[in-house]
Design a protein around this motif. Structure first.
Motif, mmCIF file in Angstrom:
data_model
loop_
_atom_site.group_PDB
_atom_site.id
_atom_site.type_symbol
_atom_site.label_atom_id
_atom_site.label_comp_id
_atom_site.label_asym_id
_atom_site.label_seq_id
_atom_site.Cartn_x
_atom_site.Cartn_y
_atom_site.Cartn_z
ATOM 1 N N ARG A 119 46.108 40.040 37.899
ATOM 2 C CA ARG A 119 45.062 39.895 36.889
ATOM 3 C C ARG A 119 44.391 38.533 37.026
ATOM 4 O O ARG A 119 43.168 38.412 36.997
ATOM 5 C CB ARG A 119 45.630 40.060 35.475
ATOM 6 C CG ARG A 119 44.515 40.096 34.415
ATOM 7 C CD ARG A 119 44.927 39.510 33.091
ATOM 8 N NE ARG A 119 45.331 38.134 33.102
ATOM 9 C CZ ARG A 119 44.514 37.073 33.100
ATOM 10 N NH1 ARG A 119 43.214 37.223 33.131
ATOM 11 N NH2 ARG A 119 44.990 35.848 33.095
ATOM 12 N N HIS A 120 45.181 37.508 37.233
ATOM 13 C CA HIS A 120 44.638 36.154 37.413
ATOM 14 C C HIS A 120 43.734 36.099 38.651
ATOM 15 O O HIS A 120 42.631 35.551 38.585
ATOM 16 C CB HIS A 120 45.797 35.156 37.544
ATOM 17 C CG HIS A 120 45.363 33.780 37.865
ATOM 18 N ND1 HIS A 120 44.748 32.958 36.937
ATOM 19 C CD2 HIS A 120 45.444 33.064 39.016
ATOM 20 C CE1 HIS A 120 44.469 31.799 37.509
ATOM 21 N NE2 HIS A 120 44.885 31.845 38.764
ATOM 22 N N GLU A 164 44.796 40.795 27.119
ATOM 23 C CA GLU A 164 45.152 40.557 28.522
ATOM 24 C C GLU A 164 46.634 40.839 28.760
ATOM 25 O O GLU A 164 47.003 41.382 29.796
ATOM 26 C CB GLU A 164 44.800 39.123 28.940
ATOM 27 C CG GLU A 164 43.312 38.831 28.933
ATOM 28 C CD GLU A 164 42.517 39.763 29.829
ATOM 29 O OE1 GLU A 164 42.899 39.946 31.005
ATOM 30 O OE2 GLU A 164 41.507 40.320 29.360
ATOM 31 N N LYS A 174 47.113 44.549 28.960
ATOM 32 C CA LYS A 174 46.584 45.019 30.239
ATOM 33 C C LYS A 174 47.615 44.799 31.351
ATOM 34 O O LYS A 174 47.869 45.696 32.166
ATOM 35 C CB LYS A 174 45.295 44.255 30.550
ATOM 36 C CG LYS A 174 44.580 44.700 31.793
ATOM 37 C CD LYS A 174 43.433 43.787 32.201
ATOM 38 C CE LYS A 174 42.385 43.565 31.180
ATOM 39 N NZ LYS A 174 41.180 42.897 31.728
ATOM 40 N N THR A 192 40.473 37.994 38.021
ATOM 41 C CA THR A 192 39.621 37.241 37.104
ATOM 42 C C THR A 192 38.987 36.045 37.808
ATOM 43 O O THR A 192 37.777 35.826 37.711
ATOM 44 C CB THR A 192 40.437 36.760 35.874
ATOM 45 O OG1 THR A 192 40.970 37.903 35.222
ATOM 46 C CG2 THR A 192 39.577 35.970 34.917
#
Length: 131
Positions: free
Chosen positions: A66-67, A2, A5, A70
């Protein structure tokens, strides 16, 4: 994985920013009110600080994006790109416009900086979804 990424997404957006602002450097310098010498370079030289700070900020934005992706369950490339574009268009660009309006800066500056926010966040979404 992660972390990698996020770092790749941040780097992709940061590199895009270099291309964006090199292409639009003259109108951006005019709109930002930065004085230039006869060679077209900003008076007073340049500092590495904005480049370092922008890279660090890209990591923060990519990490939060990203958070958000997700937590929202967004896994497709299209969904991630639309989310990124939305973040740039509906969060970052309006905030930039507010700051520029109060600073009595030309609207051109908002278009250039806001355009980068939209494209940069879209690129982040693309990269985050591809990994």
């Amino acid at each position: 994985m992660e972390t990698v990424k996020v770092l790749v997404a941040a780097a992709a957006s940061w590199v895009w920013g270099a291309v964006w602002y090199m292409t639009l450097s003259k109108p951006w310098l005019r709109a930002a009110g930065i004085e230039c010498d006869p060679d077209g370079k900003p008076v007073g030289g340049s500092s590495p600080a904005p480049f370092i700070l922008s890279a660090l900020c890209m990591v923060l934005v990519a990490g939060m994006m990203r958070h958000m992706l997700t937590m929202s369950g967004i896994t497709t490339v299209g969904g991630a790109m639309v989310t990124g574009a939305g973040i740039g268009l509906f969060f970052i660009a309006p905030w930039t416009m507010i700051n520029n309006a109060y600073g009595m800066r030309p609207f051109t500056l908002t278009l250039i900086d806001g355009g980068y926010a939209v494209a940069g966040c879209t690129i982040m979404g693309l990269v985050l979804a591809l990994f």
